[in-house]
Design an enzyme around this catalytic site. Structure first.
Site, PDB file in Angstrom:
ATOM      1  N   HIS A  83       0.839  -1.207   0.000  1.00  0.00           N
ATOM      2  CA  HIS A  83       0.000   0.000   0.000  1.00  0.00           C
ATOM      3  C   HIS A  83       0.868   1.249   0.000  1.00  0.00           C
ATOM      4  CE1 HIS A  83      -3.282   2.711   0.569  1.00  0.00           C
ATOM      5  NE2 HIS A  83      -2.779   3.158   1.701  1.00  0.00           N
ATOM      6  N   SER A  84       0.541   2.199  -0.898  1.00  0.00           N
ATOM      7  CA  SER A  84       1.216   3.493  -0.987  1.00  0.00           C
ATOM      8  C   SER A  84       2.722   3.265  -1.210  1.00  0.00           C
ATOM      9  CB  SER A  84       0.924   4.302   0.279  1.00  0.00           C
ATOM     10  OG  SER A  84       1.183   5.669   0.089  1.00  0.00           O
ATOM     11  N   MET A  85       3.587   3.749  -0.330  1.00  0.00           N
ATOM     12  CA  MET A  85       5.011   3.481  -0.501  1.00  0.00           C
ATOM     13  C   MET A  85       5.270   1.987  -0.614  1.00  0.00           C
ATOM     14  SD  MET A  85       8.279   4.389   1.977  1.00  0.00           S
ATOM     15  CE  MET A  85       8.244   2.910   2.982  1.00  0.00           C
ATOM     16  N   ALA A  87       3.604  -0.219  -2.077  1.00  0.00           N
ATOM     17  CA  ALA A  87       3.389  -0.727  -3.437  1.00  0.00           C
ATOM     18  C   ALA A  87       4.675  -0.639  -4.246  1.00  0.00           C
ATOM     19  CB  ALA A  87       2.278   0.055  -4.121  1.00  0.00           C
ATOM     20  N   SER A 111      -1.493  -0.882  -4.199  1.00  0.00           N
ATOM     21  CA  SER A 111      -2.621  -0.106  -3.683  1.00  0.00           C
ATOM     22  C   SER A 111      -2.224   1.348  -3.426  1.00  0.00           C
ATOM     23  CB  SER A 111      -3.105  -0.754  -2.376  1.00  0.00           C
ATOM     24  OG  SER A 111      -3.983   0.080  -1.671  1.00  0.00           O
TER      25      SER A 111
END
Length: 241
Positions: A83-85, A87, A111
């Site tokens: 998720h975010s970083m 990803a 994500s």
């Protein structure tokens, strides 16, 4: 860090936290996962049980460390969820694993993160406290009670500053060999930092299957959709949800 231990499991989901996040973000996900699938979460250095280790502000160094740890267990099918970083870290980790020719990763779930459209220039300076606090408030990922405590606030801001420096200076290699694993890109429909078109650009990183899933919610939409996310992440390709 393993949240649902099952040494006999044929599959595992490995989760990668957001900037400033830690493995404990995914602790409660185990209850929504099939007991035959092991749940693991990457613990970046400098937090929780790795608090004494120095923070890493280089994507290459961070991904290399994770890839080395994951490659120690090559017997099980592996699904990466970042998720975010996280990803970006998951993607770079997968690139390294596939480069060895021994990867068991079959699916990469990315994500709340874009993969293209970055400026060529890189501002390598660390962010100030006000900038960090404004961004954190905008994304809604840190409890205000943590930031109200001076000691906790200083520790959290040091971690977040490091992680934002890592992601601010990260630029995906446009000439990178595409991965072969399936890629599923996910996002919230009200994410202030990434839109659906940016998420769709992840299709360019793989020669395998690709799909996009959009959920109601902001940058941290995933906290309200854990069961569905894990269903998508672990679905067999023939039964793709």
């Amino acid at each position: 860090m393993t949240h649902q231990r099952n040494p006999s499991a044929a599959r595992r989901v490995v989760c990668f936290p957001h900037a400033g996040g830690s493995a404990s973000f995914f602790r409660t996900w185990a209850k929504d996962l099939d007991p035959d699938v092991e749940l693991e979460a990457v613990q970046y250095p400098g937090r929780e049980n790795r608090l004494a280790e120095p923070l890493i502000a280089s994507m290459g160094e961070l991904a290399a460390g994770v890839a080395e740890a994951l490659s120690a267990d090559r017997r099980r099918e592996t699904i990466l969820f970042g998720h975010s970083m996280g990803a970006a870290v998951a993607y770079e980790t997968l690139r390294l694993l596939e480069a060895t020719g021994t990867s068991r990763v079959t699916r990469l779930c990315v994500s709340g993160r874009e993969i293209s459209g970055f400026s060529e220039s890189v501002d390598s300076g660390p962010r100030g406290d006000d900038d960090l606090l404004a961004t954190m408030a905008d994304l809604g990922g840190t409890r205000s009670a943590v930031l109200d405590d001076p000691d906790l606030r200083a520790m959290v801001l040091d971690i977040v500053r490091n992680d934002y420096h890592l992601i601010d200076t990260y630029r995906p290699d446009p000439e990178a060999t595409p991965v072969s694993a399936e890629v599923i890109a996910l996002t919230g429909d009200r994410d202030p930092r990434v839109d659906v078109d940016q998420v769709k650009a992840w299709e360019s990183v793989t020669t395998g299957a690709f799909s996009v899933r959009v959920f109601p919610g902001d940058h941290f939409y995933l906290t309200s959709h854990v069961t569905r996310l894990l269903e998508i992440a672990t679905a067999r390709q023939r039964d793709q949800l």
